[in-house]
Design a protein around this motif. Structure first.
Motif: not given
Length: 143
Positions: A33-54
């Motif tokens: 669909r032209g979107l950004v998929p991210l494949h993670l399990t619940l046991m993995q940390r989100l691959p983003f720096a601290d304090g960057v998402l709204d």
């Protein structure tokens, strides 16, 4: 399958979408669909720096997730949100006794402030099993 992300893209908002590929290639469908998929399990940390998402949106997370794993995931959501950022917990479902006995205390420990909280009993077959849905907007405090 990325419907939320697709609707946000129409408004010039980029959303990274995670899916669980349970018996179907949902991540591939999201990418098609032209979107950004991210494949993670619940046991993995989100691959983003601290304090960057709204905003972080979680849909149909459920009580089948062990409480320790859920607490880890929620602390990670808290970590990646900016102060004042919002966690949208959408259609979380669990058994009635677990709601106040397990999940509300976990959310309180993480430190979110409740902006909106709606709990209601499932009306389908879940009503016989005392299953509940919770939808909430939770804010990471400014301090």
């Amino acid at each position: 399958t990325g419907t939320f992300a697709a609707r946000m893209r129409e408004r010039n908002v980029t959303v990274v979408t995670t899916t669980l590929d349970v018996d179907a290639p949902f991540s591939r469908f999201v990418a098609s669909r032209g979107l950004v998929p991210l494949h993670l399990t619940l046991m993995q940390r989100l691959p983003f720096a601290d304090g960057v998402l709204d905003i972080v949106h979680s849909m149909q997370l459920s009580g089948w997730v062990p409480s320790g794993v859920l607490e880890f995931a929620l602390f990670d959501v808290y970590r990646v949100l900016r102060p004042g950022g919002v966690f949208w917990l959408d259609h979380f479902f669990c058994l009635g006794p677990q709601l106040n006995g397990t999940y509300v205390p976990i959310l309180d420990r993480v430190g979110f402030r409740r902006l909106r909280w709606k709990a209601s009993r499932k009306l389908d077959l879940g009503a016989e099993r005392n299953e509940w849905y919770v939808s909430a907007l939770l804010e990471k405090p400014m301090t």
